[in-house]
Scaffold this active site. Structure first.
Site, PDB file in Angstrom:
ATOM      1  N   LYS A 171      38.393  27.734  50.869  1.00  0.00           N
ATOM      2  CA  LYS A 171      39.072  28.820  51.342  1.00  0.00           C
ATOM      3  C   LYS A 171      38.627  30.146  50.811  1.00  0.00           C
ATOM      4  CE  LYS A 171      42.721  31.850  51.044  1.00  0.00           C
ATOM      5  NZ  LYS A 171      41.902  32.961  51.689  1.00  0.00           N
ATOM      6  N   GLU A 246      40.232  29.641  36.732  1.00  0.00           N
ATOM      7  CA  GLU A 246      39.708  30.803  36.121  1.00  0.00           C
ATOM      8  C   GLU A 246      40.648  32.183  36.478  1.00  0.00           C
ATOM      9  OE1 GLU A 246      37.771  30.929  33.861  1.00  0.00           O
ATOM     10  OE2 GLU A 246      37.019  28.827  33.779  1.00  0.00           O
ATOM     11  N   CYS A 280      36.201  40.039  36.075  1.00  0.00           N
ATOM     12  CA  CYS A 280      37.052  39.523  35.150  1.00  0.00           C
ATOM     13  C   CYS A 280      36.706  39.525  33.671  1.00  0.00           C
ATOM     14  CB  CYS A 280      37.440  38.042  35.704  1.00  0.00           C
ATOM     15  SG  CYS A 280      36.002  37.034  35.962  1.00  0.00           S
ATOM     16  N   GLU A 379      46.086  43.316  32.730  1.00  0.00           N
ATOM     17  CA  GLU A 379      44.935  43.420  33.508  1.00  0.00           C
ATOM     18  C   GLU A 379      44.958  44.595  34.863  1.00  0.00           C
ATOM     19  OE1 GLU A 379      43.297  40.254  36.227  1.00  0.00           O
ATOM     20  OE2 GLU A 379      41.382  40.600  35.039  1.00  0.00           O
TER      21      GLU A 379
END
Ligand code: NDP
Length: 477
Positions: A171, A246, A280, A379
């Site tokens: 997905k 992750e 990231c 973040e």
């Protein structure tokens, strides 16, 4: 307009579709992509389960040939697929072609790994008994990917899953289905048996959730936000399923007084702002010692003035648009938060108008930030970077490590002593010396620590840790 459909049990299906919009020009529809349902997901999982026994026992040459064919086709079509990527995600065409090449290299690497599967034979402590240690595939792997690397991340999960004999329900992020569709089409045509690789595009809350709720998925590999990652973890524990996460980063780059100023500025500009800061591994905290601070900030500000933000496909663009309106709002909200927290807006912070309607934001640099501010701890995932002034190397290292995340950590220095000490003591999965914190090789482990990652590393030989389970067999001779 054609609907790019889902692939379930070897058949292309789906009539409901969602528009894939170009963030550089919101008038452009990149394509219509199927919007899968929970029922589609269940069917895909059932198909992957049914295909597993045969595929798990397939010959390594068959796997090699299919993975190699896929890698070759991706490389042959790198310009076309790169353009598709730039149009759906908004990174510049050269960056997008680079990512496409990397996807091809990942397939080539795992095509080779398929031929190098091996185990160990060791003597037992009991006479006349032999011990064999081998790796078995897990079963059905659920792959859930984010929007920021639309071809590389699917490649680095699909290629090892197939190499080690697993079947897949995949997905992709709803915002970027085009590259995912393209690589599934390539693998399907390369000869994968029906049901081995199933693609279910659609919403995370529907398709993703149906994957998390399924008892028939043996392992989920996920890249995305911390919030969704936690849902993957909780559901996986309930189903006694292996999982790999992750997630985000708040990657520091330390700049010491003895750094080569050009090297430091290039690394900071690259990893802070290229790919619109949507990596990231982006450096979002620049931790700079007193002696070089003002020179570094002045030189980085000059550099930022030269960065061209524009349509991802336009020659000369250095930084494309933000991926969508929601991410743009997150970025601008954090810019306001930074101002309110008392950081100094040294550059940028404004939306930009270009020839086409898109989500354009200036590279934004805060100075006089502290490591306690929200802009330094959370973040942002946009082209927003803060500079934190520190006294010396010891304070820089402590500040770099003072974060809930631990993906990538960098240092700019000409001191062997400090570089060596930093490599040993940075609390991160990846450490860079005089290099951007973003930009990694495809054949070595990728991953982080603390809030950034959970489970075994991805990529390179280390990928086997997640995609296989170890079996120890004893034989009395
Ligand atoms: P999200 O967590 O929102 O989405 C990631 C994937 O999870 C998407 O495919 C999404 O589907 C899906 N998803 C959403 N809700 C659910 C659910 N309830 N169940 C199952 N799946 C679900 O992250 P983003 O796509 O917004 O990606 C950005 C984030 O990813 C950033 O925080 C970034 O740091 C992180 N990231 C980490 C990397 C790493 O390697 N450490 C690499 C790249 C990104 P949908 O698209 O439909 O919402």
């Amino acid at each position: 307009m054609t609907i790019y459909q889902n692939l379930i049990a070897g058949e292309w299906i789906g009539t409901n579709a969602t528009k894939n919009i170009n963030p550089s020009d919101t008038n452009e529809v990149v394509g219509l992509y199927a919007d899968g349902s929970a029922e589609d997901t269940k069917n895909a999982i059932a198909a992957a389960k049914a295909a597993f026994p045969a595929w798990s026992r397939s010959g390594i040459w068959e796997r090699h040939v299919i993975l190699k064919k896929a890698g070759d086709e991706i490389m042959a079509r790198k310009d076309e697929l790169g353009a598709l990527l730039a149009r759906e995600e908004g990174k510049t065409l050269p960056e997008a072609i680079g990512e496409t090449i990397r996807a091809s290299q990942i397939f080539e690497f795992f095509a080779g790994e398929a031929l190098r599967l091996a185990g160990e034979v060791i003597p037992s402590v009991r006479p006349n008994v032999g011990v064999e240690i081998t790796r078995d595939p897990l079963g059905v792997i659920g792959i859930i990917t984010p929007w920021n690397f639309p071809i590389a991340i699917p490649a680095w999960k699909i290629a090892p899953a197939l190499c080690y004999g697993n079947t897949i329900v995949f997905k992709p992020a709803e915002l970027v289905p085009a590259c995912s569709w393209a690589i599934v089409d390539i693998l399907h045509r390369a000869g994968l048996p029906k049901g081995v690789l199933n693609l279910v595009m659609g919403k995370g809350s529907v398709v993703g959730q149906a994957m998390l709720d399924s008892p028939d998925i043996a392992g989920i590999t996920f890249t995305g936000s911390t919030g969704t990652g936690k849902r993957v973890a909780v559901s996986s524990l309930e189903h006694n399923r292996k999982f790999q996460l992750e997630m985000g980063g708040k990657n520091p780059m330390v700049v010491l007084d003895d750094a080569d100023l050009n090297v430091a500025v290039e690394a900071a500009a690259n990893s802070g702002f290229f790919s619109t800061g949507q990596r990231c591994t982006a450096s979002s905290r620049l931790i700079v010692t007193e002696g070089i601070h003002d020179r570094f900030v002045a030189a980085l500000t000059e550099k930022l003035k030269t960065i061209v933000v524009d349509h991802a496909m336009k020659p000369g663009t250095h930084v494309g648009p933000v991926v969508d309106e929601r991410q743009l709002k997150t970025d601008t909200d954090y810019i306001e938060i930074g101002k309110k927290e008392g950081a100094k807006l040294a550059f940028g912070g404004e939306l930009i108008t270009r020839d086409t309607p898109g989500f354009y934001l200036q590279p934004t640099l805060f100075t006089e930030a502290t490591n306690q501010m929200r802009i330094s701890r959370e973040e942002i995932f946009g082209p927003v970077v803060s500079v934190i002034r520190v006294k010396d190397y010891e304070e820089a290292l402590a500040t770099a490590n003072d974060t809930p995340f631990g993906l990538s950590s960098g240092i700019a220095t000409t001191s062997l002593k400090h570089a060596t000490h930093f490599k040993r003591n940075a609390e991160a999965g990846m450490v860079m010396v005089n290099l951007p914190t973003a930009g990694v090789d495809f054949h070595v482990p990728f991953g982080g620590r603390k809030g950034s990652s959970y489970g075994p590393r991805e990529q390179g030989k280390y990928a086997a840790e997640f995609y296989t389970t170890v079996k120890t067999a004893y034989t009395l001779a």
